[in-house]
Scaffold this motif. Structure first.
Motif, PDB file in Angstrom:
ATOM      1  N   LYS A 102       0.840  -1.204   0.000  1.00 41.19           N
ATOM      2  CA  LYS A 102       0.000   0.000   0.000  1.00 41.19           C
ATOM      3  C   LYS A 102       0.873   1.251   0.000  1.00 41.19           C
ATOM      4  CE  LYS A 102      -3.877   2.026   2.484  1.00 41.19           C
ATOM      5  NZ  LYS A 102      -4.784   1.903   3.625  1.00 41.19           N
ATOM      6  N   ASN A 136       3.809  -4.367 -10.450  1.00 36.74           N
ATOM      7  CA  ASN A 136       2.980  -4.427  -9.264  1.00 36.74           C
ATOM      8  C   ASN A 136       1.699  -5.162  -9.641  1.00 36.74           C
ATOM      9  OD1 ASN A 136       3.923  -2.870  -6.714  1.00 36.74           O
ATOM     10  ND2 ASN A 136       4.630  -1.622  -8.422  1.00 36.74           N
ATOM     11  N   LYS A 137       0.699  -5.099  -8.803  1.00 39.65           N
ATOM     12  CA  LYS A 137      -0.573  -5.789  -9.042  1.00 39.65           C
ATOM     13  C   LYS A 137      -1.682  -4.817  -9.417  1.00 39.65           C
ATOM     14  CE  LYS A 137       0.589  -9.591  -6.020  1.00 39.65           C
ATOM     15  NZ  LYS A 137       0.167 -10.429  -4.899  1.00 39.65           N
ATOM     16  N   ILE A 138      -1.344  -3.734 -10.055  1.00 40.52           N
ATOM     17  CA  ILE A 138      -2.305  -2.689 -10.425  1.00 40.52           C
ATOM     18  C   ILE A 138      -3.016  -3.097 -11.711  1.00 40.52           C
ATOM     19  CG2 ILE A 138      -2.554  -0.274 -11.102  1.00 40.52           C
ATOM     20  CD1 ILE A 138       0.018   0.219  -9.408  1.00 40.52           C
ATOM     21  N   SER A 139      -4.354  -3.095 -11.661  1.00 41.31           N
ATOM     22  CA  SER A 139      -5.124  -3.451 -12.851  1.00 41.31           C
ATOM     23  C   SER A 139      -5.829  -2.248 -13.460  1.00 41.31           C
ATOM     24  CB  SER A 139      -6.151  -4.540 -12.518  1.00 41.31           C
ATOM     25  OG  SER A 139      -7.034  -4.090 -11.523  1.00 41.31           O
ATOM     26  N   THR A 140      -6.009  -1.177 -12.687  1.00 44.92           N
ATOM     27  CA  THR A 140      -6.693   0.024 -13.158  1.00 44.92           C
ATOM     28  C   THR A 140      -5.874   1.257 -12.802  1.00 44.92           C
ATOM     29  OG1 THR A 140      -8.822  -1.048 -12.756  1.00 44.92           O
ATOM     30  CG2 THR A 140      -8.840   1.339 -13.051  1.00 44.92           C
ATOM     31  N   ILE A 141      -5.657   2.116 -13.792  1.00 44.18           N
ATOM     32  CA  ILE A 141      -4.968   3.380 -13.535  1.00 44.18           C
ATOM     33  C   ILE A 141      -6.013   4.393 -13.078  1.00 44.18           C
ATOM     34  CG2 ILE A 141      -3.542   5.230 -14.528  1.00 44.18           C
ATOM     35  CD1 ILE A 141      -2.157   2.492 -14.461  1.00 44.18           C
ATOM     36  N   SER A 145      -1.651  -2.914  -5.298  1.00 42.21           N
ATOM     37  CA  SER A 145      -2.780  -3.241  -6.170  1.00 42.21           C
ATOM     38  C   SER A 145      -3.629  -2.025  -6.510  1.00 42.21           C
ATOM     39  CB  SER A 145      -3.659  -4.310  -5.526  1.00 42.21           C
ATOM     40  OG  SER A 145      -4.164  -3.854  -4.293  1.00 42.21           O
ATOM     41  N   LYS A 146      -3.438  -0.930  -5.794  1.00 44.41           N
ATOM     42  CA  LYS A 146      -4.250   0.274  -6.011  1.00 44.41           C
ATOM     43  C   LYS A 146      -3.380   1.520  -5.872  1.00 44.41           C
ATOM     44  CE  LYS A 146      -8.452   2.506  -4.365  1.00 44.41           C
ATOM     45  NZ  LYS A 146      -9.527   2.464  -3.365  1.00 44.41           N
ATOM     46  N   ILE A 147      -3.558   2.454  -6.806  1.00 43.88           N
ATOM     47  CA  ILE A 147      -2.850   3.731  -6.718  1.00 43.88           C
ATOM     48  C   ILE A 147      -3.641   4.628  -5.778  1.00 43.88           C
ATOM     49  CG2 ILE A 147      -2.000   5.743  -7.981  1.00 43.88           C
ATOM     50  CD1 ILE A 147      -1.940   3.949 -10.484  1.00 43.88           C
TER      51      ILE A 147
END
Length: 75
Positions: A22, A62-67, A43-45
């Motif tokens: 995080k 990283n585990k980010i799927s949505t900008i 996983s989240k910005i």
């Protein structure tokens, strides 16, 4: 992410490869220009609000799927 209060004049941070999940405490530094968080578990910005001086943000591998949540940043 950080277990200490960052110095007020901190400009560059490289916390790549640290198993960070995080983004925290990065909104408290108005002088922050470069933030490298590659190869973590994010996983989240989030937590970057108010960093209008941020010029470099790296979140590769990283585990980010949505900008999202980048409103108000220079990036």
């Amino acid at each position: 992410m950080l277990d200490f209060e960052p110095p007020a004049n901190l400009e560059e941070v490289n916390l790549s490869r640290n198993q960070i999940a995080k983004i925290e405490y990065c909104d408290r530094n108005p002088y922050l220009k470069s933030l490298l968080l590659d190869c973590n578990q994010i996983s989240k910005i989030e937590g970057l609000e108010g960093n209008s001086g941020l010029k470099i943000l790296s979140l590769s591998e990283n585990k980010i799927s949505t900008i999202e949540n980048l409103d108000g940043l220079w990036i």
